[in-house]
Scaffold this motif. Sequence first.
Motif, PDB file in Angstrom:
ATOM      1  N   TYR A 252       0.828  -1.206   0.000  1.00 33.22           N
ATOM      2  CA  TYR A 252       0.000   0.000   0.000  1.00 33.22           C
ATOM      3  C   TYR A 252       0.864   1.257   0.000  1.00 33.22           C
ATOM      4  CZ  TYR A 252      -3.510  -3.356   1.796  1.00 33.22           C
ATOM      5  OH  TYR A 252      -4.330  -4.436   1.974  1.00 33.22           O
ATOM      6  N   LEU A 253       1.837   1.288   0.904  1.00 33.08           N
ATOM      7  CA  LEU A 253       2.683   2.485   1.004  1.00 33.08           C
ATOM      8  C   LEU A 253       3.500   2.702  -0.279  1.00 33.08           C
ATOM      9  CD1 LEU A 253       3.925   2.325   4.711  1.00 33.08           C
ATOM     10  CD2 LEU A 253       2.129   3.765   3.737  1.00 33.08           C
ATOM     11  N   MET A 254       3.905   1.625  -0.886  1.00 37.64           N
ATOM     12  CA  MET A 254       4.627   1.756  -2.158  1.00 37.64           C
ATOM     13  C   MET A 254       3.705   2.343  -3.237  1.00 37.64           C
ATOM     14  SD  MET A 254       7.797   0.675  -1.694  1.00 37.64           S
ATOM     15  CE  MET A 254       8.432   0.128  -3.281  1.00 37.64           C
ATOM     16  N   PHE A 255       2.440   1.969  -3.204  1.00 34.43           N
ATOM     17  CA  PHE A 255       1.480   2.528  -4.170  1.00 34.43           C
ATOM     18  C   PHE A 255       1.288   4.016  -3.946  1.00 34.43           C
ATOM     19  CE2 PHE A 255      -2.985   3.910  -4.550  1.00 34.43           C
ATOM     20  CZ  PHE A 255      -3.102   3.924  -5.926  1.00 34.43           C
ATOM     21  N   TYR A 256       1.169   4.432  -2.699  1.00 35.85           N
ATOM     22  CA  TYR A 256       0.916   5.850  -2.418  1.00 35.85           C
ATOM     23  C   TYR A 256       2.163   6.714  -2.600  1.00 35.85           C
ATOM     24  CZ  TYR A 256      -3.455   4.211  -0.352  1.00 35.85           C
ATOM     25  OH  TYR A 256      -4.676   3.616  -0.160  1.00 35.85           O
ATOM     26  N   ASN A 257       3.278   6.103  -2.812  1.00 37.21           N
ATOM     27  CA  ASN A 257       4.532   6.858  -2.969  1.00 37.21           C
ATOM     28  C   ASN A 257       4.574   7.633  -4.280  1.00 37.21           C
ATOM     29  OD1 ASN A 257       7.376   7.510  -2.477  1.00 37.21           O
ATOM     30  ND2 ASN A 257       7.788   6.091  -4.145  1.00 37.21           N
ATOM     31  N   GLY A 258       5.025   8.880  -4.196  1.00 37.73           N
ATOM     32  CA  GLY A 258       5.333   9.659  -5.398  1.00 37.73           C
ATOM     33  C   GLY A 258       4.119  10.050  -6.212  1.00 37.73           C
ATOM     34  N   ASN A 259       4.383  10.581  -7.390  1.00 39.74           N
ATOM     35  CA  ASN A 259       3.315  11.068  -8.277  1.00 39.74           C
ATOM     36  C   ASN A 259       2.675   9.906  -9.042  1.00 39.74           C
ATOM     37  OD1 ASN A 259       3.560  13.836  -7.697  1.00 39.74           O
ATOM     38  ND2 ASN A 259       5.361  13.975  -9.010  1.00 39.74           N
TER      39      ASN A 259
END
Length: 259
Positions: A252-259
């Motif tokens: 999840y956190l990897m998905f929300y990372n960055g643009n």
Amino acid sequence: MSKIRQITFTSTYLSKQMVLAVYLPDEYKYGGRFPVLYFLHGRSGDESFIEQLCLPQLADTLIATSKIEPMIIVCPRIGNSRGLNSANIARQEKIGDNVIDIGRYEDYFIQEIVPFVDDNFNTIPSRDRRYVGGASAGGFAAIHYGLRYPELFSKVGGHMPAVELDLDASDLPYYGSEEKFHQNNPLEFIDFNKYHNAQSWYLDAGDKDEGGFDKSIKILNRILVSQGIKTECHISNGHHNLEYLSENLEKYLMFYNGN
């Protein structure tokens, strides 16, 4: 060191005090502005949800290893409400053993919480750097906000989200009426616009989800994809519980990372 701030907030729309937990990465103390993830708890939870998941520790590790960029993570208390405007006056209704919070929870989140966070923290106050996600009932709320307010949120996550295929009579207070259930059912949403096409979505549930929400996200995924919206849909091993969320939290956190 990162910090978790517990903030008491008096809601005009709900006419009561609410609480939000705000994760501030270690980098926050050096200045600058940061993207914001709103991560919403389920019906039996509260703002301590992110700490129960050990989300701050995982975020610290991922930031320290440059896997994700520093971000602010906010978990506001939404009670057992699904985040909707279900009644004009906030109150509780007892349905069997279940106590449901009804009131103007959508207005509370959109009109009060989001502006409060932008006004009081060093956020990047832009839809491109503002994300919303949640689990179970909070996942339903996140999906609702992502659909209704695409001009506010560029990334949307529904993690084992409580999206019902059919209305359970015991859940009627969440919506206010059967008509409002259909008006707020993500599987019946039709008002897509240009902002939706600039969103990214992540949907997931366990293959043993007791609520059957693995089935509903497959339908929602097809709807989003048909509208040209970038969407991931994952059915993973697991039940509808905290353990499933913990096992998938890094994704999840990897998905929300960055643009």
